[in-house]
Design an enzyme around this catalytic site. Structure first.
Site, PDB file in Angstrom:
ATOM      1  N   GLN A  98       0.848  -1.203   0.000  1.00 44.83           N
ATOM      2  CA  GLN A  98       0.000   0.000   0.000  1.00 44.83           C
ATOM      3  C   GLN A  98       0.882   1.252   0.000  1.00 44.83           C
ATOM      4  OE1 GLN A  98      -2.374   1.511   3.319  1.00 44.83           O
ATOM      5  NE2 GLN A  98      -4.176   1.543   1.992  1.00 44.83           N
ATOM      6  N   TYR A 180      -5.592  11.416   3.374  1.00 46.80           N
ATOM      7  CA  TYR A 180      -4.179  11.663   3.100  1.00 46.80           C
ATOM      8  C   TYR A 180      -4.043  12.438   1.785  1.00 46.80           C
ATOM      9  CZ  TYR A 180      -3.649   8.718   7.132  1.00 46.80           C
ATOM     10  OH  TYR A 180      -3.742   8.230   8.414  1.00 46.80           O
ATOM     11  N   ARG A 227      -7.376   2.253  -3.034  1.00 40.06           N
ATOM     12  CA  ARG A 227      -8.283   2.282  -1.878  1.00 40.06           C
ATOM     13  C   ARG A 227      -8.950   3.644  -1.761  1.00 40.06           C
ATOM     14  NH1 ARG A 227      -8.015   0.966   4.624  1.00 40.06           N
ATOM     15  NH2 ARG A 227      -9.408  -0.785   4.313  1.00 40.06           N
ATOM     16  N   GLY A 324      -9.791  -5.944   8.983  1.00 43.18           N
ATOM     17  CA  GLY A 324      -8.684  -5.250   9.629  1.00 43.18           C
ATOM     18  C   GLY A 324      -8.444  -5.771  11.032  1.00 43.18           C
ATOM     19  N   ARG A 325      -9.248  -5.255  11.970  1.00 43.10           N
ATOM     20  CA  ARG A 325      -9.009  -5.608  13.374  1.00 43.10           C
ATOM     21  C   ARG A 325      -9.097  -7.099  13.632  1.00 43.10           C
ATOM     22  NH1 ARG A 325     -13.227  -1.218  15.020  1.00 43.10           N
ATOM     23  NH2 ARG A 325     -13.879  -1.874  12.933  1.00 43.10           N
TER      24      ARG A 325
END
Ligand SMILES: Cc1cc2nc3c(=O)[nH]c(=O)nc-3n(C[C@H](O)[C@H](O)[C@H](O)COP(=O)(O)O)c2cc1C
Length: 369
Positions: A98, A180, A227, A324-325
């Site tokens: 990424q 970002y 993404r 993810g988590r």
């Protein structure tokens, strides 16, 4: 009807299951922001995932804005990533890198020579940022990149994509989400530029499209993903027309024949609270984008369980699901789902060790009995 264990292709990448690992910053890179043997062990433990998406990885020195996150702009970093990709491949997995540029979500303390951070406009992020020592301070004001300098940043994406290839990755994901640098250009709440990088929707979307094109030049479209967080409400970056803006971007990206679009649904804790605090916030279901992306596989993410993932695949709203988590706490998540389905026993992620150094909360989660 596909389920989480139906093999498929994401462009040129053949994946044996659709239980993917979401990109996860863990702040455990070694000296020189290079991955280490510990990082290789962490990723290899998770190689049963159909596809591992690496933690966000900085494409140039100015792209850094968090403590101990890895880069992909020096030979030492390439060598560190080679440890990771070799370990993942030896364990039978696949991994993409990424590619990340934080823009103004940083501090001059991270910047070469202590210079101001860079962004589309000279407006500071209102909320705090973390210094290299982990303390939280107000973000300082960025400097708006000149038109020519933006093209130079695009060249950094190209170079990082090349280095990701040298490091043995299976492809790259352009991190176009979570407020970002790419979103600092895309969203009209910040980008007030009047050059070719601002003003019209076409100009605001140019950064995403050019950064992805640079990656495609290196890898071909079939090994490049992107993404997006159309419902993202992070880092006080507003957008007046999320459906129109992201709808346009998704259609242009779809034209490129990419490996995948990775779309985050709402990534916020408490939806009711967010609505109160951010009146402009408009969560968009991934099904909206399914109708716009005619040819590109869609990975969906944020808050998925086995049942919810299975339902999305059945409805055809997405082709694969990133976790993810759950992947932080369950290195063998795909195997657990395969064996236990909706009733699979799962470890609980420990938030206190998400970003702390060392093995604890990183490589020491137990596998299945
Ligand atoms: C510890 C942590 C680190 C993260 N780091 C990244 C990252 O590097 N890049 C990114 O795009 N998203 C990052 N995210 C967002 C996750 O990829 C994912 O979208 C989020 O955890 C929601 O998915 P989940 O409900 O399956 O956990 C991070 C999330 C967490 C909890």
């Amino acid at each position: 009807m596909p389920d989480l264990f139906t093999p498929m292709h994401l462009g040129d990448i053949a994946i044996p299951n659709r239980v993917l690992m979401a990109p996860l910053t863990r702040c455990r890179a070694g000296a020189g922001f290079a991955p280490t043997a510990l990082n290789a062990q962490y990723y290899a433990q998770r190689a049963g995932s159909g596809l591992l998406i690496s933690e966000a990885t900085c494409i140039e020195p100015r792209a850094h804005g968090y403590p101990s996150v890895p880069g992909i702009h020096t030979p030492q970093q390439v060598a560190g990533w080679r440890l990771v990709t070799d370990a993942v491949h030896a364990a039978g997995g696949r991994i993409v890198c990424q590619l990340w540029h934080v823009g103004r979500v940083s501090h001059s303390a991270y910047q070469p020579g202590g210079a101001p951070t860079v962004s589309s406009a000279a407006v500071a992020k209102a909320s705090a940022v973390r210094l290299p020592d982990g303390s939280r301070v107000p973000a300082d004001a960025p400097r708006a990149l000149t038109s020519r300098e933006v093209w130079e940043v695009i060249e950094h994406y190209r170079q990082a994509a090349r280095l990701a290839k040298e490091a043995g990755f299976d492809g790259v994901e352009m991190h176009g989400a979570n407020s970002y640098l790419p979103e600092q250009f895309l969203r009209d709440g910040l980008n007030t530029r009047t050059d070719e990088w601002g003003g019209t929707l076409e100009n605001r979307a140019r950064f995403h499209l050019e950064a992805v094109k640079a990656c495609v030049d290196v890898w071909g479209p079939g090994r490049v993903g992107v993404r997006l967080s159309p419902s993202g409400a992070y880092a006080d970056l507003t957008e007046s027309n999320p459906r129109g803006t992201y709808g346009y971007l998704v259609q242009r990206l779809d034209d490129m024949g990419l490996a995948y679009l990775h779309i985050m649904e709402a990534w916020v804790g408490d939806e009711a609270k967010t609505r109160r605090e951010l009146p402009w916030w408009e969560p968009i279901p991934v099904s909206y984008f399914r109708g716009l992306a005619k040819r590109t596989p869609i990975i969906v993410n944020s808050g998925f369980t086995f049942e919810k993932a299975t339902a999305y695949l059945r409805e055809g709203w997405a082709d694969a699901v990133a976790f993810g988590r759950l992947y932080i706490a369950n290195p063998d998540l795909a195997e657990r789902f395969k064996r236990g389905g909706a009733g699979a026993a799962l470890n609980t992620p420990d938030e206190s060790t998400f970003y702390t150094p060392g093995e604890r909360g990183y490589t020491d989660y137990a596998g299945m009995e």
